[in-house]
Structures are given as C-alpha cells and as structure tokens.
Design a protein around this motif. Structure first.
Motif, PDB file in Angstrom:
ATOM      1  N   PRO A 127       0.825  -1.202   0.000  1.00 61.06           N
ATOM      2  CA  PRO A 127       0.000   0.000   0.000  1.00 61.06           C
ATOM      3  C   PRO A 127       0.869   1.267   0.000  1.00 61.06           C
ATOM      4  O   PRO A 127       1.904   1.317   0.663  1.00 61.06           O
ATOM      5  CB  PRO A 127      -0.790  -0.116   1.309  1.00 61.06           C
ATOM      6  N   TYR A 128       0.446   2.238  -0.760  1.00 62.14           N
ATOM      7  CA  TYR A 128       1.106   3.544  -0.787  1.00 62.14           C
ATOM      8  C   TYR A 128       0.066   4.604  -0.450  1.00 62.14           C
ATOM      9  O   TYR A 128      -1.129   4.391  -0.639  1.00 62.14           O
ATOM     10  CB  TYR A 128       1.704   3.819  -2.176  1.00 62.14           C
ATOM     11  N   ASP A 129       0.537   5.742   0.037  1.00 58.08           N
ATOM     12  CA  ASP A 129      -0.362   6.858   0.337  1.00 58.08           C
ATOM     13  C   ASP A 129      -0.735   7.601  -0.935  1.00 58.08           C
ATOM     14  O   ASP A 129      -1.825   8.161  -1.043  1.00 58.08           O
ATOM     15  CB  ASP A 129       0.312   7.843   1.309  1.00 58.08           C
ATOM     16  N   LEU A 130       0.205   7.622  -1.892  1.00 61.12           N
ATOM     17  CA  LEU A 130       0.010   8.360  -3.129  1.00 61.12           C
ATOM     18  C   LEU A 130       0.687   7.608  -4.270  1.00 61.12           C
ATOM     19  O   LEU A 130       1.837   7.188  -4.142  1.00 61.12           O
ATOM     20  CB  LEU A 130       0.623   9.762  -2.997  1.00 61.12           C
ATOM     21  N   VAL A 131      -0.039   7.438  -5.376  1.00 63.32           N
ATOM     22  CA  VAL A 131       0.509   6.760  -6.550  1.00 63.32           C
ATOM     23  C   VAL A 131       0.359   7.696  -7.745  1.00 63.32           C
ATOM     24  O   VAL A 131      -0.711   8.271  -7.960  1.00 63.32           O
ATOM     25  CB  VAL A 131      -0.230   5.433  -6.834  1.00 63.32           C
ATOM     26  N   PHE A 132       1.451   7.836  -8.497  1.00 57.84           N
ATOM     27  CA  PHE A 132       1.427   8.576  -9.755  1.00 57.84           C
ATOM     28  C   PHE A 132       1.416   7.561 -10.894  1.00 57.84           C
ATOM     29  O   PHE A 132       2.338   6.750 -11.002  1.00 57.84           O
ATOM     30  CB  PHE A 132       2.661   9.472  -9.903  1.00 57.84           C
ATOM     31  N   LEU A 133       0.371   7.598 -11.726  1.00 60.10           N
ATOM     32  CA  LEU A 133       0.285   6.732 -12.905  1.00 60.10           C
ATOM     33  C   LEU A 133       0.241   7.623 -14.139  1.00 60.10           C
ATOM     34  O   LEU A 133      -0.774   8.251 -14.424  1.00 60.10           O
ATOM     35  CB  LEU A 133      -0.986   5.875 -12.877  1.00 60.10           C
ATOM     36  N   ASP A 134       1.352   7.684 -14.833  1.00 62.98           N
ATOM     37  CA  ASP A 134       1.466   8.498 -16.044  1.00 62.98           C
ATOM     38  C   ASP A 134       2.260   7.686 -17.069  1.00 62.98           C
ATOM     39  O   ASP A 134       3.388   8.021 -17.398  1.00 62.98           O
ATOM     40  CB  ASP A 134       2.167   9.813 -15.684  1.00 62.98           C
ATOM     41  N   PRO A 135       1.655   6.578 -17.555  1.00 64.50           N
ATOM     42  CA  PRO A 135       2.394   5.704 -18.468  1.00 64.50           C
ATOM     43  C   PRO A 135       2.569   6.329 -19.845  1.00 64.50           C
ATOM     44  O   PRO A 135       1.858   7.270 -20.201  1.00 64.50           O
ATOM     45  CB  PRO A 135       1.516   4.459 -18.542  1.00 64.50           C
ATOM     46  N   PRO A 136       3.516   5.798 -20.628  1.00 68.82           N
ATOM     47  CA  PRO A 136       3.667   6.279 -22.004  1.00 68.82           C
ATOM     48  C   PRO A 136       2.339   6.157 -22.747  1.00 68.82           C
ATOM     49  O   PRO A 136       1.617   5.173 -22.580  1.00 68.82           O
ATOM     50  CB  PRO A 136       4.711   5.332 -22.612  1.00 68.82           C
ATOM     51  N   PHE A 137       2.025   7.155 -23.540  1.00 70.62           N
ATOM     52  CA  PHE A 137       0.782   7.154 -24.300  1.00 70.62           C
ATOM     53  C   PHE A 137       0.844   6.125 -25.426  1.00 70.62           C
ATOM     54  O   PHE A 137       1.904   5.834 -25.962  1.00 70.62           O
ATOM     55  CB  PHE A 137       0.498   8.540 -24.879  1.00 70.62           C
ATOM     56  N   GLY A 138      -0.322   5.588 -25.784  1.00 68.72           N
ATOM     57  CA  GLY A 138      -0.433   4.693 -26.923  1.00 68.72           C
ATOM     58  C   GLY A 138       0.112   3.302 -26.706  1.00 68.72           C
ATOM     59  O   GLY A 138       0.327   2.552 -27.662  1.00 68.72           O
ATOM     60  N   LYS A 139       0.362   2.902 -25.459  1.00 69.50           N
ATOM     61  CA  LYS A 139       0.967   1.589 -25.187  1.00 69.50           C
ATOM     62  C   LYS A 139       0.036   0.648 -24.408  1.00 69.50           C
ATOM     63  O   LYS A 139       0.449  -0.421 -23.998  1.00 69.50           O
ATOM     64  CB  LYS A 139       2.270   1.750 -24.394  1.00 69.50           C
ATOM     65  N   ALA A 140      -1.201   1.087 -24.152  1.00 69.28           N
ATOM     66  CA  ALA A 140      -2.186   0.261 -23.427  1.00 69.28           C
ATOM     67  C   ALA A 140      -1.667  -0.205 -22.062  1.00 69.28           C
ATOM     68  O   ALA A 140      -1.860  -1.360 -21.677  1.00 69.28           O
ATOM     69  CB  ALA A 140      -2.626  -0.928 -24.282  1.00 69.28           C
ATOM     70  N   LEU A 141      -1.018   0.683 -21.325  1.00 70.94           N
ATOM     71  CA  LEU A 141      -0.456   0.332 -20.023  1.00 70.94           C
ATOM     72  C   LEU A 141      -1.308   0.813 -18.846  1.00 70.94           C
ATOM     73  O   LEU A 141      -1.213   0.269 -17.750  1.00 70.94           O
ATOM     74  CB  LEU A 141       0.950   0.925 -19.885  1.00 70.94           C
ATOM     75  N   LEU A 142      -2.132   1.835 -19.066  1.00 75.07           N
ATOM     76  CA  LEU A 142      -2.858   2.433 -17.945  1.00 75.07           C
ATOM     77  C   LEU A 142      -3.847   1.471 -17.298  1.00 75.07           C
ATOM     78  O   LEU A 142      -3.826   1.295 -16.078  1.00 75.07           O
ATOM     79  CB  LEU A 142      -3.574   3.717 -18.378  1.00 75.07           C
ATOM     80  N   GLN A 143      -4.714   0.846 -18.091  1.00 77.88           N
ATOM     81  CA  GLN A 143      -5.736  -0.038 -17.499  1.00 77.88           C
ATOM     82  C   GLN A 143      -5.119  -1.195 -16.718  1.00 77.88           C
ATOM     83  O   GLN A 143      -5.521  -1.443 -15.581  1.00 77.88           O
ATOM     84  CB  GLN A 143      -6.703  -0.543 -18.571  1.00 77.88           C
ATOM     85  N   PRO A 144      -4.113  -1.913 -17.271  1.00 76.98           N
ATOM     86  CA  PRO A 144      -3.500  -2.978 -16.464  1.00 76.98           C
ATOM     87  C   PRO A 144      -2.859  -2.444 -15.177  1.00 76.98           C
ATOM     88  O   PRO A 144      -2.877  -3.121 -14.149  1.00 76.98           O
ATOM     89  CB  PRO A 144      -2.437  -3.585 -17.383  1.00 76.98           C
ATOM     90  N   ALA A 145      -2.314  -1.235 -15.219  1.00 77.81           N
ATOM     91  CA  ALA A 145      -1.716  -0.652 -14.010  1.00 77.81           C
ATOM     92  C   ALA A 145      -2.795  -0.353 -12.970  1.00 77.81           C
ATOM     93  O   ALA A 145      -2.630  -0.671 -11.783  1.00 77.81           O
ATOM     94  CB  ALA A 145      -0.946   0.617 -14.360  1.00 77.81           C
TER      95      ALA A 145
END
Length: 185
Positions: free
Chosen positions: A117-135
């Motif tokens: 567990p983290y208090d804060l997570v930054f999710l800013d994956p490379p665009f166009g690589k379909a990484l956000l949803q799995p993350a």
C-alpha cells in the motif's frame, strides 16, 4: 551541431525549489509540464508531507522528485528504460536523497509482485501503449490513498467503483485526474 542527449526539468517547490535535473532524450518520454505539476501539487499540498509515494512509469521522475522536495517520506520510482532509470539514480545522488529507490524494470510486473500500500501513486504511463488499465487493475491500495492519473484525452479507462474522483482537468491532448480510494465493497 550535435543533438543534445539530455534535457532538463525544474523542481517547482519545496526544499529543492528551482533545482534543475537532467533526463535523457528518449522517444515518448514526456515529463509532466511545469504548469500541470503546479496544479497537481496544489491539489496535493496537504497530503505530501510524510507520504509513501509510488511513481510508476517514472520517466524523468518529475512527479516523484517534486514529491520528495515537498516532504514525502519515501518515493519508489519504477522505470523500464535503462537509460532513464540510470539518470533517476544519478539525480537522486546529486540531490543526496536517501529516502528513494529506483527499480529498473517493467512497472506492471513490479505492481504484480509488490502489492504494497502507498499513500500516493502517480500513474502516467507512455501514451499509446495500453499500459494504464493494467496498471489501475494491478494496484492494491488502502482506503484514503490518492491516485494521480495522466492519460490521452481520447482514452476512457475504467476505474474501480470505490475510487472517488476528486479533481479533473485536461487539454485536447491529455487529461489528468486525482482519485481517493474508498472502502471496497
């Protein structure tokens, strides 16, 4: 004239305010712009001090370094590109930051193997690589955790029902959002 192999970003606030850090010129590496970072850290100003932070898909490390500068207790940087990961380590050394670590590898594999567990997570994956949803689907967070997400404007990710959107801004190209994790039903 030779092509520059490094670019710079500026830390906006905190103990390292106005410090400049280098990052390699890598296709697809796009540090969060100063004015976006300023907005995001205005949103987060009371939540950074003492926070455990995960900067997944760190790239230049702009978000994680900003969090460290503003009093985060710890930051874990995840970065797949070896050159970028090496520069993150160099920048930590330059700042004499001992409360951070860099993991050079695939963020999705790390998230799967380290359900911390983290208090804060930054999710800013490379665009166009379909990484956000799995993350998003791989995150294990406690109620009260905050998640910052930056994605292409055209993308429509599916967020867990127990995540409450607190803030949302965007441009024609991208959207950035802040969520708070609630109790899972």
């Amino acid at each position: 004239m030779s092509r520059q192999s490094h670019h710079q970003l500026r830390i906006i606030g905190g103990q390292w305010r106005s410090r400049r850090l280098r990052f390699p010129a890598i296709d697809g590496l796009r540090p969060t712009m100063d004015r976006v970072r300023e907005t995001v850290f205005n949103w987060l100003q009371t939540d950074i001090q003492g926070a455990r932070v995960l900067d997944a898909f760190a790239g230049s490390g702009a978000l994680g370094f900003e969090a460290l500068s503003r009093g985060a207790k710890e930051v874990v940087f995840l970065e797949k590109h070896a050159k970028a990961a090496l520069q993150l380590k160099e920048n930590l050394k330059q700042l004499e930051a001992r409360n951070a670590q860099v993991w050079a590898g695939d963020a999705l594999i790390w998230l799967e193997q380290h359900p911390e567990p983290y208090d804060l997570v930054f999710l800013d994956p490379p665009f166009g690589k379909a990484l956000l949803q799995p993350a998003i689907d791989s995150l294990t967070l406690l109620p009260g955790a905050l998640v910052y997400i930056e994605h292409e404007a055209a993308l429509a990710p599916v967020f867990p029902a127990h995540w409450q959107e607190l803030k949302n801004k965007g441009t024609k190209e991208f959207t950035f959002r802040l969520f708070e994790v609630g109790d899972a039903a």
